[in-house]
Design a protein around this motif. Sequence first.
Motif, PDB file in Angstrom:
ATOM      1  N   LYS A 104       0.850  -1.203   0.000  1.00 46.61           N
ATOM      2  CA  LYS A 104       0.000   0.000   0.000  1.00 46.61           C
ATOM      3  C   LYS A 104       0.879   1.245   0.000  1.00 46.61           C
ATOM      4  CE  LYS A 104      -2.353   1.221   3.775  1.00 46.61           C
ATOM      5  NZ  LYS A 104      -3.451   1.416   4.762  1.00 46.61           N
ATOM      6  N   ARG A 105       1.870   1.271   0.866  1.00 51.77           N
ATOM      7  CA  ARG A 105       2.780   2.415   0.951  1.00 51.77           C
ATOM      8  C   ARG A 105       3.516   2.618  -0.385  1.00 51.77           C
ATOM      9  NH1 ARG A 105       6.912   1.816   5.043  1.00 51.77           N
ATOM     10  NH2 ARG A 105       7.184   4.057   4.733  1.00 51.77           N
ATOM     11  N   TYR A 106       3.921   1.522  -1.011  1.00 49.98           N
ATOM     12  CA  TYR A 106       4.622   1.602  -2.294  1.00 49.98           C
ATOM     13  C   TYR A 106       3.699   2.195  -3.365  1.00 49.98           C
ATOM     14  CZ  TYR A 106       7.162   0.192  -6.472  1.00 49.98           C
ATOM     15  OH  TYR A 106       7.826   0.191  -7.679  1.00 49.98           O
ATOM     16  N   THR A 109       3.080   5.844  -2.961  1.00 48.76           N
ATOM     17  CA  THR A 109       4.296   6.608  -3.286  1.00 48.76           C
ATOM     18  C   THR A 109       4.546   6.672  -4.785  1.00 48.76           C
ATOM     19  OG1 THR A 109       5.263   5.929  -1.173  1.00 48.76           O
ATOM     20  CG2 THR A 109       6.785   6.767  -2.840  1.00 48.76           C
ATOM     21  N   ARG A 115      -3.831   6.709  -4.133  1.00 42.85           N
ATOM     22  CA  ARG A 115      -4.309   7.233  -2.849  1.00 42.85           C
ATOM     23  C   ARG A 115      -5.818   7.496  -2.900  1.00 42.85           C
ATOM     24  NH1 ARG A 115      -1.157   9.730   1.211  1.00 42.85           N
ATOM     25  NH2 ARG A 115       0.520   9.851  -0.310  1.00 42.85           N
ATOM     26  N   LEU A 126      -2.791   4.417   6.903  1.00 41.36           N
ATOM     27  CA  LEU A 126      -1.565   4.680   6.153  1.00 41.36           C
ATOM     28  C   LEU A 126      -0.609   5.554   6.959  1.00 41.36           C
ATOM     29  CD1 LEU A 126       0.093   4.579   3.500  1.00 41.36           C
ATOM     30  CD2 LEU A 126      -1.234   6.554   2.738  1.00 41.36           C
ATOM     31  N   GLN A 129       1.076   3.538   9.515  1.00 48.50           N
ATOM     32  CA  GLN A 129       1.936   2.518   8.910  1.00 48.50           C
ATOM     33  C   GLN A 129       3.194   3.091   8.267  1.00 48.50           C
ATOM     34  OE1 GLN A 129      -1.266   1.113   6.474  1.00 48.50           O
ATOM     35  NE2 GLN A 129      -1.870  -0.478   7.937  1.00 48.50           N
ATOM     36  N   GLY A 131       3.213   6.030   6.074  1.00 52.77           N
ATOM     37  CA  GLY A 131       2.985   6.960   4.969  1.00 52.77           C
ATOM     38  C   GLY A 131       3.782   6.590   3.732  1.00 52.77           C
ATOM     39  N   ASP A 132       4.105   7.615   2.958  1.00 54.27           N
ATOM     40  CA  ASP A 132       4.864   7.403   1.733  1.00 54.27           C
ATOM     41  C   ASP A 132       6.223   6.783   2.058  1.00 54.27           C
ATOM     42  OD1 ASP A 132       2.721   8.807   0.727  1.00 54.27           O
ATOM     43  OD2 ASP A 132       3.920  10.222  -0.415  1.00 54.27           O
ATOM     44  N   MET A 133       6.728   6.001   1.117  1.00 52.03           N
ATOM     45  CA  MET A 133       8.032   5.359   1.288  1.00 52.03           C
ATOM     46  C   MET A 133       9.163   6.307   0.920  1.00 52.03           C
ATOM     47  SD  MET A 133       7.733   1.512  -0.229  1.00 52.03           S
ATOM     48  CE  MET A 133       7.215   0.179   0.832  1.00 52.03           C
ATOM     49  N   GLU A 137      13.324   2.716   0.992  1.00 52.99           N
ATOM     50  CA  GLU A 137      12.231   1.762   1.189  1.00 52.99           C
ATOM     51  C   GLU A 137      11.675   1.290  -0.153  1.00 52.99           C
ATOM     52  OE1 GLU A 137      10.151   3.002   5.391  1.00 52.99           O
ATOM     53  OE2 GLU A 137       9.932   4.406   3.706  1.00 52.99           O
TER      54      GLU A 137
END
Length: 186
Positions: A104-106, A109, A115, A126, A129, A131-133, A137
């Motif tokens: 999800k984060r990937y 990003t 989103r 999110l 967890q 947020g954006d990578m 990452e």
Amino acid sequence: MPRDDALATRFADIDALIAHLRAMADMPCEEAEGLSELDHGLQCAAELRLVAPDDVALQVAGLVHDVGNGLSPMLGHEQSGEAVLAPVLGPRIARLVGLHVAAKRYLVTTEPAYRALLSEDSIRSLARQGGDMSADERSAFEAEPHGQGALKLRRADEAAKTAGRRVDRLEVWIPALKLNALPVPR
């Protein structure tokens, strides 16, 4: 990753996991109003059957991807799920479950439009967890052998939040669960 050794023995065998899945029918889904955790898992498995019809293990990962909800105060649900599923369903299914939050984060990003597909609850989670990578990452996720499967699982996870949707019941998935189960050590 922090360890919660109590999780290592959570499910003695596939029958214990199936009993837990049945109990999830009484747990409200954290990310979709009007669904139980079991409903959500069944919808996710059904989505994966459509996009990956020959990958039963990926479908099973979709079914069990949220089994870690509420199991450990120390770990995220994806980490708890990976820990309890590895001894029962093996490393691939467990790793796919363990990666579904990172996926999800990937996607958030790397695909800005993704989103907008997230539910309100998924957007709130999110932030918790990570947020954006970061660039590091993203590189680590792209190098992950099960990353592409985790992306399919994540997309199915978002599509599996429709109250009243009719999909196969748990009993239909029991043969697939048993097919993917590891032998119980003697």
